[in-house]
Design a protein around this motif. Structure first.
Motif, PDB file in Angstrom:
ATOM      1  N   ALA A 126    -121.308 -23.336 -30.490  1.00 32.52           N
ATOM      2  CA  ALA A 126    -119.912 -22.956 -30.369  1.00 32.52           C
ATOM      3  C   ALA A 126    -119.811 -21.504 -30.804  1.00 32.52           C
ATOM      4  O   ALA A 126    -120.795 -20.913 -31.242  1.00 32.52           O
ATOM      5  N   ARG A 127    -118.623 -20.933 -30.693  1.00 27.52           N
ATOM      6  CA  ARG A 127    -118.441 -19.532 -31.112  1.00 27.52           C
ATOM      7  C   ARG A 127    -118.873 -19.312 -32.548  1.00 27.52           C
ATOM      8  O   ARG A 127    -119.357 -18.258 -32.908  1.00 27.52           O
ATOM      9  N   SER A 128    -118.686 -20.346 -33.374  1.00 27.04           N
ATOM     10  CA  SER A 128    -118.992 -20.205 -34.796  1.00 27.04           C
ATOM     11  C   SER A 128    -120.485 -20.245 -35.091  1.00 27.04           C
ATOM     12  O   SER A 128    -120.900 -19.941 -36.195  1.00 27.04           O
ATOM     13  N   GLY A 129    -121.297 -20.615 -34.119  1.00 28.12           N
ATOM     14  CA  GLY A 129    -122.735 -20.638 -34.340  1.00 28.12           C
ATOM     15  C   GLY A 129    -123.421 -21.761 -33.597  1.00 28.12           C
ATOM     16  O   GLY A 129    -122.832 -22.407 -32.739  1.00 28.12           O
ATOM     17  N   GLU A 130    -124.665 -21.958 -33.953  1.00 22.38           N
ATOM     18  CA  GLU A 130    -125.479 -22.956 -33.273  1.00 22.38           C
ATOM     19  C   GLU A 130    -126.194 -23.812 -34.308  1.00 22.38           C
ATOM     20  O   GLU A 130    -126.569 -23.341 -35.374  1.00 22.38           O
ATOM     21  N   LEU A 131    -126.385 -25.078 -33.981  1.00 19.16           N
ATOM     22  CA  LEU A 131    -127.083 -26.010 -34.845  1.00 19.16           C
ATOM     23  C   LEU A 131    -128.065 -26.791 -33.997  1.00 19.16           C
ATOM     24  O   LEU A 131    -127.723 -27.274 -32.920  1.00 19.16           O
ATOM     25  N   SER A 132    -129.293 -26.888 -34.464  1.00 21.56           N
ATOM     26  CA  SER A 132    -130.314 -27.643 -33.755  1.00 21.56           C
ATOM     27  C   SER A 132    -130.977 -28.603 -34.734  1.00 21.56           C
ATOM     28  O   SER A 132    -131.424 -28.194 -35.802  1.00 21.56           O
ATOM     29  N   LEU A 133    -131.012 -29.880 -34.366  1.00 25.76           N
ATOM     30  CA  LEU A 133    -131.621 -30.913 -35.200  1.00 25.76           C
ATOM     31  C   LEU A 133    -132.698 -31.620 -34.391  1.00 25.76           C
ATOM     32  O   LEU A 133    -132.526 -31.857 -33.207  1.00 25.76           O
ATOM     33  N   VAL A 134    -133.796 -31.976 -35.041  1.00 21.58           N
ATOM     34  CA  VAL A 134    -134.831 -32.776 -34.398  1.00 21.58           C
ATOM     35  C   VAL A 134    -134.981 -34.042 -35.226  1.00 21.58           C
ATOM     36  O   VAL A 134    -135.095 -33.991 -36.455  1.00 21.58           O
ATOM     37  N   CYS A 135    -134.929 -35.189 -34.546  1.00 26.35           N
ATOM     38  CA  CYS A 135    -135.048 -36.461 -35.249  1.00 26.35           C
ATOM     39  C   CYS A 135    -136.008 -37.380 -34.509  1.00 26.35           C
ATOM     40  O   CYS A 135    -136.385 -37.121 -33.367  1.00 26.35           O
ATOM     41  N   THR A 136    -136.391 -38.449 -35.167  1.00 32.77           N
ATOM     42  CA  THR A 136    -137.290 -39.419 -34.540  1.00 32.77           C
ATOM     43  C   THR A 136    -136.526 -40.177 -33.464  1.00 32.77           C
ATOM     44  O   THR A 136    -135.281 -40.234 -33.476  1.00 32.77           O
ATOM     45  N   PRO A 137    -137.223 -40.794 -32.535  1.00 32.09           N
ATOM     46  CA  PRO A 137    -136.538 -41.617 -31.527  1.00 32.09           C
ATOM     47  C   PRO A 137    -135.685 -42.721 -32.158  1.00 32.09           C
ATOM     48  O   PRO A 137    -134.582 -43.006 -31.666  1.00 32.09           O
ATOM     49  N   ASP A 138    -136.166 -43.341 -33.251  1.00 28.00           N
ATOM     50  CA  ASP A 138    -135.375 -44.388 -33.912  1.00 28.00           C
ATOM     51  C   ASP A 138    -134.061 -43.825 -34.440  1.00 28.00           C
ATOM     52  O   ASP A 138    -133.002 -44.454 -34.314  1.00 28.00           O
ATOM     53  N   ARG A 139    -134.109 -42.651 -35.071  1.00 24.64           N
ATOM     54  CA  ARG A 139    -132.879 -42.021 -35.580  1.00 24.64           C
ATOM     55  C   ARG A 139    -131.957 -41.639 -34.424  1.00 24.64           C
ATOM     56  O   ARG A 139    -130.736 -41.737 -34.534  1.00 24.64           O
ATOM     57  N   ALA A 140    -132.537 -41.198 -33.304  1.00 25.58           N
ATOM     58  CA  ALA A 140    -131.728 -40.847 -32.134  1.00 25.58           C
ATOM     59  C   ALA A 140    -130.989 -42.085 -31.617  1.00 25.58           C
ATOM     60  O   ALA A 140    -129.815 -42.011 -31.245  1.00 25.58           O
ATOM     61  N   ARG A 141    -131.652 -43.242 -31.610  1.00 24.11           N
ATOM     62  CA  ARG A 141    -131.001 -44.488 -31.194  1.00 24.11           C
ATOM     63  C   ARG A 141    -129.877 -44.860 -32.162  1.00 24.11           C
ATOM     64  O   ARG A 141    -128.818 -45.327 -31.744  1.00 24.11           O
ATOM     65  N   GLU A 142    -130.103 -44.665 -33.467  1.00 23.91           N
ATOM     66  CA  GLU A 142    -129.062 -44.939 -34.455  1.00 23.91           C
ATOM     67  C   GLU A 142    -127.860 -44.029 -34.234  1.00 23.91           C
ATOM     68  O   GLU A 142    -126.712 -44.463 -34.327  1.00 23.91           O
ATOM     69  N   LEU A 143    -128.136 -42.765 -33.939  1.00 21.96           N
ATOM     70  CA  LEU A 143    -127.059 -41.814 -33.666  1.00 21.96           C
ATOM     71  C   LEU A 143    -126.275 -42.241 -32.420  1.00 21.96           C
ATOM     72  O   LEU A 143    -125.046 -42.241 -32.423  1.00 21.96           O
ATOM     73  N   ALA A 144    -126.994 -42.631 -31.372  1.00 18.28           N
ATOM     74  CA  ALA A 144    -126.329 -43.072 -30.142  1.00 18.28           C
ATOM     75  C   ALA A 144    -125.456 -44.298 -30.411  1.00 18.28           C
ATOM     76  O   ALA A 144    -124.314 -44.376 -29.933  1.00 18.28           O
ATOM     77  N   THR A 145    -125.952 -45.221 -31.194  1.00 17.54           N
ATOM     78  CA  THR A 145    -125.189 -46.423 -31.537  1.00 17.54           C
ATOM     79  C   THR A 145    -123.940 -46.053 -32.324  1.00 17.54           C
ATOM     80  O   THR A 145    -122.850 -46.575 -32.065  1.00 17.54           O
ATOM     81  N   ALA A 146    -124.080 -45.140 -33.277  1.00 20.04           N
ATOM     82  CA  ALA A 146    -122.930 -44.702 -34.075  1.00 20.04           C
ATOM     83  C   ALA A 146    -121.892 -44.010 -33.200  1.00 20.04           C
ATOM     84  O   ALA A 146    -120.677 -44.206 -33.388  1.00 20.04           O
ATOM     85  N   VAL A 204    -121.340 -44.520 -29.949  1.00 15.53           N
ATOM     86  CA  VAL A 204    -120.684 -45.540 -29.122  1.00 15.53           C
ATOM     87  C   VAL A 204    -119.662 -46.308 -29.958  1.00 15.53           C
ATOM     88  O   VAL A 204    -118.544 -46.548 -29.519  1.00 15.53           O
ATOM     89  N   ARG A 205    -120.022 -46.682 -31.187  1.00 19.15           N
ATOM     90  CA  ARG A 205    -119.112 -47.409 -32.070  1.00 19.15           C
ATOM     91  C   ARG A 205    -117.869 -46.566 -32.365  1.00 19.15           C
ATOM     92  O   ARG A 205    -116.735 -47.060 -32.294  1.00 19.15           O
ATOM     93  N   ALA A 206    -118.070 -45.288 -32.678  1.00 23.57           N
ATOM     94  CA  ALA A 206    -116.934 -44.403 -32.975  1.00 23.57           C
ATOM     95  C   ALA A 206    -116.039 -44.227 -31.748  1.00 23.57           C
ATOM     96  O   ALA A 206    -114.805 -44.196 -31.866  1.00 23.57           O
ATOM     97  N   ALA A 207    -116.650 -44.108 -30.570  1.00 23.11           N
ATOM     98  CA  ALA A 207    -115.860 -43.970 -29.334  1.00 23.11           C
ATOM     99  C   ALA A 207    -115.030 -45.227 -29.091  1.00 23.11           C
ATOM    100  O   ALA A 207    -113.849 -45.140 -28.720  1.00 23.11           O
ATOM    101  N   ASP A 208    -115.624 -46.395 -29.301  1.00 24.34           N
ATOM    102  CA  ASP A 208    -114.888 -47.655 -29.137  1.00 24.34           C
ATOM    103  C   ASP A 208    -113.715 -47.732 -30.109  1.00 24.34           C
ATOM    104  O   ASP A 208    -112.609 -48.123 -29.734  1.00 24.34           O
ATOM    105  N   GLU A 209    -113.950 -47.352 -31.367  1.00 24.41           N
ATOM    106  CA  GLU A 209    -112.880 -47.380 -32.369  1.00 24.41           C
ATOM    107  C   GLU A 209    -111.766 -46.403 -32.005  1.00 24.41           C
ATOM    108  O   GLU A 209    -110.591 -46.714 -32.156  1.00 24.41           O
TER     109      GLU A 209
END
Length: 127
Positions: free
Chosen positions: A30-50, A52-57
């Protein structure tokens, strides 16, 4: 992806997700800067699940009617639950005070100061 992704000030931002060797890279810019994170595939799945849950809520809360949020958590585009249309144009938090800039349905703008934890009832939550 940029469609539907904004920074806290309502400006367009970018979000990219890609494989990065044995991990998954999530990059936001974004204009304020950039952020890059690298995580394991398991953590990426947890993030995706979170996500989806937040979007549903969020969809359920939006569909059920008014919602109340702390003044510090207001976002550009939120519409106050009041007898007159008032839309958030900007939010600036200064310590324990949230300065909210509103725009009326007639186009008039003004800024009000609230305790940052004050409950504000919204008719419509910005997407």
């Amino acid at each position: 992806m940029t469609s539907g992704v904004e920074d806290r000030d309502g400006r367009p931002a970018m979000l990219e997700v890609a494989s990065a060797g044995p991990g998954v890279e999530v990059r936001a810019a974004a204009r304020s800067g950039e952020l890059s994170l690298v995580c394991t595939p398991d953590r990426a799945r947890e993030l995706a699940t979170a996500l989806v849950r937040a979007a549903d809520e969020a969809e359920c809360a939006h569909a059920s009617g008014p919602v109340t949020v702390a003044a510090r958590e207001l976002r550009r585009g939120d519409v106050r639950d009041d007898d007159r249309a008032m839309t958030v144009q900007g939010v600036r938090v200064d310590g324990a005070t949230a300065h909210i800039t509103w725009r009326s349905g007639a186009g008039r703008s003004w800024t009000q100061a609230y305790d940052a934890d004050a409950a504000i009832a919204l008719r419509k939550r910005a997407a």
